[in-house]
Design an enzyme around this catalytic site. Structure first.
Site: not given
Length: 745
Positions: A244, A471-472, A632-633, A705-706, A708-709
């Site tokens: 994406g 998206i991946g 947490r992962i 928590k996020g 990707g960025e």
């Protein structure tokens, strides 16, 4: 990859489909009587079409229609006021230009669609498109940001506002000062899968869409607004996506045009743009010039910090991003000011891309932190620790969680930071100079509203549903893990259905928020199922009758007393005994008001070792370690993969990626994958990923928590800092190519 033994990694649920070719991407859908669309782009960057000749194209074999500004089918929603485009994101500040695809002979950027050719095969459409000829009245174009920096304007909205705390320009009073400019060039998404859409009107007001979108619900709403029909009559499907990168965060004008054309000709129409059009029609990272002004005392404490950024946007739409935001809160500094400006150029509108504005801003801030540490004679980590803050200085409230000190320690140990020489250019192995660099990244940790549905069947299988697009990064796998952890259903008995608007509403995948948002919804509906199972068990005859609900646990299809596993009942047996063939729970999940009491961010620390050949200027990233402090992962294996992908993109950002424009014509000169260099296998070393893996106590029930960025944010700065440590040469203009090192040597 370090993992939590209580949460072992699992394979991607879609992995086998993707590697065997069973995964079906939007362009692989074929419908009866389908037609194909090809876009013809303008050959100038500013001006007007004096004439367009479509006669030969219209008469070519198999052609079903040629659409230009002279015969484009109407789009009812495009009667909306300028600045709130029906085909785009939320309303933007009004500019002096208007862009409606195929609505006018006016040309606002190179590659702007001037015609769309539809034929019964892709090959015939492509051939017919080559027959279209246009005559232009050319006007001077503005595409060079550096030439027009003085034209920068303050964007509308909160993101464009100047920020200040303490004394302005306080850095000027500091005994140690730094002022430097940093440049990020245009970078283009260039995922493997090209952009496009397949539109099929199944009735007068019934629409089916297969598209490359990061949010099927967002596309549904955009099309409903554009064509003035009920969103419930529009079904959007995107189960698989080949990258994406941000380009799918909006519905682009050509997608809306295809839907209108499909209605006009009465047949399904498929559009897939070609590679060069990926440079002009689906956004890019905007060219950005930044200035950092920093002052510190002799003890290494920041006195003042100013961050100014100027970025390009289109003449017809203002795009803004959070380039300077990290500077406001990352370090303990009493005097901070930021300024963000945009320059309207004759270019297609930018978009968030592979790490949004924070990635651009982090390069400047973290490079400057390294430069200041060198001026002070401090280790870069020590300098950051001396300016560490446990509370958010921008909003004057605590972080919901922050374990960055531990991340610094773990990453430094893994990279071998103790081997770093403080004197640049003093470490060598054979023909190569060796350098070490590090950088910090951060991004908001969001929790958006989301819906989910879970169906537990009496045969022990579980189905989880959400409209979210994966998206991946492995969203489906993460949702599987969340459901498994709540209900104890074996992984191979869980099916996740996603990527379609017929499923419960979900937000667009972007901003590193989906596990937090959709994952919370899945957690909630699975918890509701668990609660009902426990109620059935304790309120009826059987081995668990009369037990306290909180004493029971679920695992491997069994409900048992946690302290006495011999007291148990199979879930399937329990459901059959109560004539319950399925337990079906749906629900909406969102964060509570207490979230406003905390600043919520994910953090990363990137460490790299580079080798630089002083004769050729070649830079090789020889080792990379990325540490994520993102709660947490949930899914360790896909999380590690996501971090590796971010580092790969970061290597491209630091060393290779740059879209080049010939400003005489306003046209790209390297709009292909031969000349636009992304990082390939030879550029990417083994990458070690480390997770702090401590749950955030406030953001959501999983404590996740996020991530990707932050996988990319900051990485380019780490490479630049390592290059300086290796060579003593500071490159502030990305990418760091050999010519820049040789030019300054």
């Amino acid at each position: 990859m370090d993992t939590n033994p209580k949460n072992p990694p699992i394979d991607r649920i879609d992995g086998r489909q993707k590697v065997t070719g069973a995964a079906k991407y939007f362009a692989e859908f074929d419908l009866p009587n389908m037609a194909y669309c090809v876009i013809v782009g303008s050959e100038i960057a500013r001006g007007t079409m004096a004439r367009i000749d479509t006669k030969k194209a219209a008469g070519a074999p198999g052609v079903l229609g040629v659409f230009t500004h002279e015969n484009m089918p109407p789009i009812p929603g495009w009667d909306a006021p300028v600045g709130g485009q029906a085909d785009g994101p939320p309303p933007k500040p009004k500019t002096e230009e208007t862009y409606r695809i195929l609505s006018s002979p006016k040309i606002l950027f190179d590659g702007q669609p001037i015609a769309m050719v539809v034929a019964d095969t892709f090959e015939r459409a492509t051939y017919a498109a080559s027959l279209i000829k246009a005559i232009y009245t050319r006007q001077p174009s503005k595409t060079d940001l550096r030439k027009y920096l003085a034209n920068g304007v303050m964007p509308g909205g909160a993101q464009g506002a100047d920020y200040s705390r303490g004394k302005p320009d306080a850095y000027q009073s500091a005994p140690v000062q730094l002022e430097a400019n940093y440049t990020i060039p245009i970078e283009v998404h260039n995922p493997m899968e090209l952009h496009g859409i397949l539109a099929h009107w199944t009735g007068e007001k019934q629409l089916m869409i297969y598209a490359k979108t990061q949010g099927v619900n967002a596309t549904q709403q955009a099309m409903a607004q554009a064509f003035k029909i009920d969103p419930k009559n529009i079904q959007v499907h995107t189960e698989f996506m080949g990258g994406g990168f941000g380009m799918g965060l909006r519905t682009w004008p050509q997608e809306t045009a295809v839907v209108a054309i499909a209605r006009k000709i009465g047949r399904p129409v498929k559009l897939m743009v070609h590679r060069s059009q990926m440079f002009t029609l689906v956004g890019h990272r905007p060219y950005t010039v930044q200035t950092i002004q920093m002052g510190a005392d002799t003890n290494g404490k920041l006195v003042g910090l100013a961050h100014a950024a100027t970025a390009e946007t289109a003449s017809y739409e203002d795009f803004t991003e959070a380039t300077v935001n990290m500077t406001k809160f990352m370090y303990a500094c009493p005097n901070v000011s930021t300024r963000y400006r945009i320059v309207r150029l004759d270019r297609g509108v930018p978009i968030w891309m592979r790490g949004p504005g924070e990635a651009t801003g982090a390069f400047a801030l973290e490079s400057a932190m390294d430069e200041m540490a060198h001026k002070l004679g401090l280790d870069p980590i020590e300098f950051r620790l001396r300016n560490y803050t446990e509370t958010d200085p921008e909003h004057n409230r605590p972080y919901s969680s922050k374990h960055l000190k531990e991340a610094y320690q773990k990453g430094a140990e893994a990279i071998g930071w103790s081997n770093r020489k403080s004197q640049p250019g003093s470490s060598r192995e054979g023909d190569w100079l060796i350098g070490y660099g590090m950088s910090t990244g951060t991004f908001n940790a969001f929790r958006w509203q989301a819906n989910a549905r879970a169906l537990l069947k009496a045969d022990g299988s579980l189905t989880v549903q959400s409209a979210v697009t994966d998206i991946g990064p492995g969203t489906g796998t993460a949702l599987t893990m969340i459901a498994h952890n709540v209900l104890g259903v074996p992984i191979d008995r869980i099916k996740v259905e996603y990527g379609d608007t017929s499923l419960p509403n979900a937000p667009t995948q972007g901003g590193s928020a989906i596990v937090s948002a959709v994952g919370s919804a899945v957690f909630d509906v699975c918890t509701a199922i668990k609660k009902e199972l426990i109620e059935l068990a304790v309120q009826s005859a059987g081995p668990l009758a009369g037990q306290k609900p909180e004493a029971l646990t679920l695992a491997d299809g069994l409900l048992s007393v946690e302290t006495d596993p011999s007291k148990k009942v199979a879930v399937a047996e329990l459901m059959r005994s109560h004539n319950r063939m399925v337990i079906d729970k749906s629900g909406e999940s969102k964060g509570g008001p207490n979230l406003q009491n905390y600043s919520m961010y994910s953090f990363s620390v990137h460490f790299v070792q580079v080798r630089v050949n002083p004769l050729t200027g070649v830079v090789r990233v020889s080792k990379a370690v990325s540490v994520a402090d993102s709660g947490r992962i949930v899914s360790p294996k896909t999380a590690a993969s996501q971090m590796i992908g971010g580092v790969t993109g970061g290597i491209g950002m630091a060393l290779t990626e740059e879209a080049v424009i010939d400003h005489r014509f306003g046209r790209f000169v390297n709009n292909n994958l031969a000349d636009y260099h992304v990082a390939v296998h030879a550029d990417v070393p083994a990458i070690e990923t480390i997770f702090i893996d401590k749950p955030d106590p406030y953001i959501n029930p999983m404590g996740a928590k996020g991530m990707g960025e932050i996988a990319l944010i900051g990485f380019a700065g780490a490479v630049a800092n390592a290059v300086f440590n290796a060579t003593g040469q500071r490159v502030r203009d990305l990418p760091i190519t050999p010519d820049k090192l040789l030019r300054t040597a």
